[in-house]
Design an enzyme around this catalytic site. Structure first.
Site, PDB file in Angstrom:
ATOM      1  N   GLN A 140       0.954  -1.188  -0.061  1.00 39.70           N
ATOM      2  CA  GLN A 140       0.033  -0.029   0.193  1.00 39.70           C
ATOM      3  C   GLN A 140       1.214   1.437  -0.065  1.00 39.70           C
ATOM      4  OE1 GLN A 140      -1.451   1.794   3.639  1.00 39.70           O
ATOM      5  NE2 GLN A 140      -3.399   1.473   2.908  1.00 39.70           N
ATOM      6  N   GLY A 141       0.905   2.049  -1.142  1.00 42.52           N
ATOM      7  CA  GLY A 141       1.742   3.187  -1.134  1.00 42.52           C
ATOM      8  C   GLY A 141       0.919   4.419  -0.904  1.00 42.52           C
ATOM      9  N   TYR A 142       0.789   4.798   0.172  1.00 39.62           N
ATOM     10  CA  TYR A 142      -0.342   6.068   0.734  1.00 39.62           C
ATOM     11  C   TYR A 142       0.827   7.110   1.219  1.00 39.62           C
ATOM     12  CZ  TYR A 142      -4.822   3.571  -0.103  1.00 39.62           C
ATOM     13  OH  TYR A 142      -5.825   2.785  -0.602  1.00 39.62           O
ATOM     14  N   SER A 143       1.410   6.813   2.464  1.00 40.09           N
ATOM     15  CA  SER A 143       2.081   7.642   3.257  1.00 40.09           C
ATOM     16  C   SER A 143       3.139   8.221   2.805  1.00 40.09           C
ATOM     17  CB  SER A 143       2.441   6.971   4.702  1.00 40.09           C
ATOM     18  OG  SER A 143       1.329   6.396   5.224  1.00 40.09           O
ATOM     19  N   GLU A 258     -12.657  -5.184   7.607  1.00 38.85           N
ATOM     20  CA  GLU A 258     -11.340  -4.853   8.069  1.00 38.85           C
ATOM     21  C   GLU A 258     -11.023  -4.221   9.453  1.00 38.85           C
ATOM     22  OE1 GLU A 258      -9.726  -6.856   6.775  1.00 38.85           O
ATOM     23  OE2 GLU A 258      -7.566  -6.197   7.321  1.00 38.85           O
ATOM     24  N   ASN A 383      -4.126   6.626  17.057  1.00 41.48           N
ATOM     25  CA  ASN A 383      -5.094   6.779  18.131  1.00 41.48           C
ATOM     26  C   ASN A 383      -5.587   8.243  18.508  1.00 41.48           C
ATOM     27  OD1 ASN A 383      -4.698   4.056  18.274  1.00 41.48           O
ATOM     28  ND2 ASN A 383      -4.400   3.929  20.336  1.00 41.48           N
ATOM     29  N   GLU A 384      -4.693   9.205  18.416  1.00 36.11           N
ATOM     30  CA  GLU A 384      -5.044  10.725  18.627  1.00 36.11           C
ATOM     31  C   GLU A 384      -5.963  10.935  17.657  1.00 36.11           C
ATOM     32  OE1 GLU A 384      -1.832   9.436  18.439  1.00 36.11           O
ATOM     33  OE2 GLU A 384      -1.051   9.916  20.248  1.00 36.11           O
TER      34      GLU A 384
HETATM   35  C1  LIG Z   1       3.778  -0.849  11.424  1.00 35.77           C
HETATM   36  C2  LIG Z   1       3.428   0.420  10.080  1.00 35.77           C
HETATM   37  C3  LIG Z   1       2.896   0.154   8.988  1.00 35.77           C
HETATM   38  C4  LIG Z   1       2.937   0.931   8.015  1.00 35.77           C
HETATM   39  N1  LIG Z   1       2.418   0.463   6.879  1.00 35.77           N
HETATM   40  C5  LIG Z   1       1.987   1.424   5.970  1.00 35.77           C
HETATM   41  C6  LIG Z   1       1.833   0.941   4.662  1.00 35.77           C
HETATM   42  O1  LIG Z   1       1.693  -0.158   4.197  1.00 35.77           O
HETATM   43  N2  LIG Z   1       1.679   1.934   3.597  1.00 35.77           N
HETATM   44  C7  LIG Z   1       1.343   3.076   4.006  1.00 35.77           C
HETATM   45  O2  LIG Z   1       1.000   4.034   3.067  1.00 35.77           O
HETATM   46  N3  LIG Z   1       1.498   3.494   5.106  1.00 35.77           N
HETATM   47  C8  LIG Z   1       2.032   2.727   6.278  1.00 35.77           C
HETATM   48  N4  LIG Z   1       2.030   3.256   7.507  1.00 35.77           N
HETATM   49  C9  LIG Z   1       2.050   4.617   7.818  1.00 35.77           C
HETATM   50  C10 LIG Z   1       1.015   4.854   8.676  1.00 35.77           C
HETATM   51  O3  LIG Z   1      -0.197   4.975   7.840  1.00 35.77           O
HETATM   52  C11 LIG Z   1       1.366   6.351   9.267  1.00 35.77           C
HETATM   53  O4  LIG Z   1       2.551   6.053   9.903  1.00 35.77           O
HETATM   54  C12 LIG Z   1       0.248   7.167   9.983  1.00 35.77           C
HETATM   55  O5  LIG Z   1      -0.790   7.507   9.130  1.00 35.77           O
HETATM   56  C13 LIG Z   1       0.926   8.325  10.903  1.00 35.77           C
HETATM   57  O6  LIG Z   1       1.411   9.323   9.943  1.00 35.77           O
HETATM   58  P1  LIG Z   1       2.736   9.595  10.245  1.00 35.77           P
HETATM   59  O7  LIG Z   1       3.742   8.473  10.649  1.00 35.77           O
HETATM   60  O8  LIG Z   1       3.375  10.595   9.255  1.00 35.77           O
HETATM   61  O9  LIG Z   1       2.560  10.442  11.727  1.00 35.77           O
HETATM   62  P2  LIG Z   1       1.909  11.817  11.829  1.00 35.77           P
HETATM   63  O10 LIG Z   1       0.532  11.878  11.072  1.00 35.77           O
HETATM   64  O11 LIG Z   1       2.979  13.091  11.223  1.00 35.77           O
HETATM   65  O12 LIG Z   1       1.621  12.074  13.422  1.00 35.77           O
HETATM   66  C14 LIG Z   1       2.686  12.297  14.087  1.00 35.77           C
HETATM   67  C15 LIG Z   1       2.011  12.507  15.628  1.00 35.77           C
HETATM   68  O13 LIG Z   1       0.995  13.469  15.593  1.00 35.77           O
HETATM   69  C16 LIG Z   1      -0.248  13.120  15.913  1.00 35.77           C
HETATM   70  N5  LIG Z   1      -1.304  13.763  15.207  1.00 35.77           N
HETATM   71  C17 LIG Z   1      -1.178  13.539  13.855  1.00 35.77           C
HETATM   72  N6  LIG Z   1      -2.508  14.363  13.641  1.00 35.77           N
HETATM   73  C18 LIG Z   1      -3.150  14.745  14.736  1.00 35.77           C
HETATM   74  C19 LIG Z   1      -4.560  15.124  14.636  1.00 35.77           C
HETATM   75  N7  LIG Z   1      -5.234  15.482  13.879  1.00 35.77           N
HETATM   76  N8  LIG Z   1      -4.732  15.391  16.275  1.00 35.77           N
HETATM   77  C20 LIG Z   1      -4.056  14.875  17.371  1.00 35.77           C
HETATM   78  N9  LIG Z   1      -2.817  14.318  17.054  1.00 35.77           N
HETATM   79  C21 LIG Z   1      -2.394  14.292  15.740  1.00 35.77           C
HETATM   80  C22 LIG Z   1      -0.207  11.527  15.598  1.00 35.77           C
HETATM   81  O14 LIG Z   1      -1.193  10.935  16.441  1.00 35.77           O
HETATM   82  C23 LIG Z   1       1.295  11.294  16.030  1.00 35.77           C
HETATM   83  O15 LIG Z   1       1.236  11.100  17.386  1.00 35.77           O
HETATM   84  C24 LIG Z   1       2.560   2.079   8.340  1.00 35.77           C
HETATM   85  C25 LIG Z   1       2.878   2.433   9.788  1.00 35.77           C
HETATM   86  C26 LIG Z   1       3.450   1.635  10.670  1.00 35.77           C
HETATM   87  C27 LIG Z   1       3.604   2.154  12.055  1.00 35.77           C
END
Ligand SMILES: Cc1cc2nc3c(=O)[nH]c(=O)nc-3n(C[C@H](O)[C@H](O)[C@H](O)COP(=O)(O)OP(=O)(O)OC[C@H]3O[C@@H](n4cnc5c(N)ncnc54)[C@H](O)[C@@H]3O)c2cc1C
Length: 399
Positions: A140-143, A258, A383-384
């Site tokens: 999955q290429g989203y992030s 899911e 979770n946030e």
């Molecule tokens: C084990 C694992 C597997 C993953 N696999 C994939 C994958 O296959 N494909 C893919 O595309 N992505 C994947 N991800 C990425 C995942 O979707 C992102 O890590 C997630 O969406 C959070 O984005 P970020 O890491 O950029 O953190 P950020 O969004 O930058 O968040 C940083 C911190 O800010 C807090 N925060 C952010 N927004 C808010 C808000 N609105 N209110 C309060 N707090 C907030 C968050 O809770 C966090 O503590 C994976 C992540 C993990 C850990």
């Protein structure tokens, strides 16, 4: 893996196994798992959260497919089992019961249902059978580095040039991309005031020139997440799924059950079994503080299992679950972390060692399980962010 078929363990392709009584269905699937799932790949005290890598997932899922048990939620017209929610639950319960390792099977859980809803006839014909047979393995290429929770800020571009899109940009945290053959990606194809508009859903062959995949080693010492770089990658326009610039709708479509499966108490149960074993092995049962903490965790897990059961019964009765799924996710991921922290605390110096350790007669790896419980509160919606959803939809608060 044992390749020999047995009539008692195969889901007969011509038969609608939804018609089997629940208990018969359970016993038949259980027999299949016992006959074919490798002993050395089960979750145990050493690896209570064991997860298969891509190669293991493909090997196991191919075998599952050969025996007619693949894709429990997919409709039968697409080669799935078309199971009722009740039977899907039994299917998952049986895998959890014998300790089948977790799998990343994005093709079945995410892309398949998306193609069924938004894909062209040609896309369905080309990709769905290959997902079932594990010929293709999808990431999955989203992030992106600056687009995680705020996914709509993504910047990877796909510019149309004739019959191709030219893709440039970077994805990150792409699970098992180094073992995947393809990824379904969200890419920017247009710029509008609303950032969700102008995003498209694209299928990308990861063997194309210009794709560079770099694994990231995480805190548990494993390489399962990746950075994926795209430099002038030419992707045929026929790989666009759904309307151009409207991939946000495609990606946000409700994908089966899911969210319910992700909230299963299974990992917390496995962590708790280890914690209780450690109390015995470390002789901590005379310590009132330890027993108070254990009692609280057991009570919380018991409550959660009742709650999860009630939600499953509502889904079974076709009731909407809505934002309560967010509450489930928050509770179970944080409870699992609390249990792993408890184990590290009572393991004393064993919790400070990386790698397998002996706690009495039990071989375990306390640091590994602590580290592996961390991502649960981040992926599938932090979770946030889930708490934001609950604040808005349950309490009616506005940000
Ligand atoms: C084990 C694992 C597997 C993953 N696999 C994939 C994958 O296959 N494909 C893919 O595309 N992505 C994947 N991800 C990425 C995942 O979707 C992102 O890590 C997630 O969406 C959070 O984005 P970020 O890491 O950029 O953190 P950020 O969004 O930058 O968040 C940083 C911190 O800010 C807090 N925060 C952010 N927004 C808010 C808000 N609105 N209110 C309060 N707090 C907030 C968050 O809770 C966090 O503590 C994976 C992540 C993990 C850990």
């Amino acid at each position: 893996m044992d390749e020999s078929a047995s009539p008692d363990t195969t889901a007969n392709a011509g038969e609608d196994i939804n018609l089997l009584a629940d208990e018969d269905f359970r016993l038949r699937f259980r027999a299949f798992l016992h006959a074919h799932y490798p002993l050395d790949m089960r979750q145990d005290y050493l690896r209570p959260f064991r997860r298969m890598n891509g190669a293991e997932t493909r090997a196991w899922m191919s075998l599952v497919h050969q025996h007619g048990w693949r894709a429990p939620e997919w409709p039968r017209e697409y080669g799935g089992l078309g199971l009722s929610f009740r039977k899907q639950r039994i299917y998952n319960e049986e895998m959890e019961r014998i300790g089948v390792a977790r799998m990343i099977d994005n093709g079945v859980t995410q892309l398949g249902p998306t193609l069924m809803k938004y894909g062209s006839a040609a896309q369905k014909q080309q990709y769905l059978p290959r997902i079932l047979a594990c010929d293709d393995y999808w990431a999955q290429g989203y992030s992106e580095p600056n687009a995680g929770s705020d996914l709509a800020s993504l910047k990877t571009r796909a510019d149309r040039q004739g019959d191709h899109f030219v893709v440039n940009g970077q994805k990150i945290w792409t699970t098992l991309a180094m073992e995947a053959t393809h990824c379904y990606a969200l890419v920017r194809t247009g710029n509008y005031d609303k950032k969700q508009k102008g995003i498209s859903f694209l299928l990308i062959d990861l063997t194309l020139p210009g794709v560079d995949i770099r694994p990231i080693r995480h805190i548990a010492g494993e390489e399962e997440l990746c950075e994926v770089f795209f430099s002038d990658v030419k992707v045929p326009t026929e790989n666009l799924v759904g309307p151009l610039d409207d991939g946000w709708t495609v990606a946000k479509a409700l994908l089966g059950h899911e969210r319910i499966w992700l909230a299963s108490p299974n990992l917390a149960i496995k962590a708790m079994m280890l914690a209780q074993q450690l109390v015995v092995e470390t002789g901590s049962s005379d310590d009132q503080g330890v027993m108070d903490r254990l009692g609280q965790l057991l009570a919380d897990l018991h409550d959660y299992r009742q709650w999860y059961e009630a939600i499953c019964q509502r889904v079974e009765a076709d009731e909407e679950v809505g934002a309560e799924a967010s509450a489930l996710k928050v509770y179970i991921t944080e409870l699992t972390q609390r249990i792993t922290e408890f184990s590290v605390d009572i393991g004393d110096e064993l919790g400070a060692i990386t790698g397998p350790v002996e706690a009495g007669s039990t071989t375990t790896d306390l640091y590994w399980q602590l580290a592996m419980s961390r991502p649960g509160t981040i992926y599938a919606g932090c979770n946030e962010v889930q708490r934001d959803i609950l604040a808005k939809s349950v309490l009616g608060l506005t940000p």
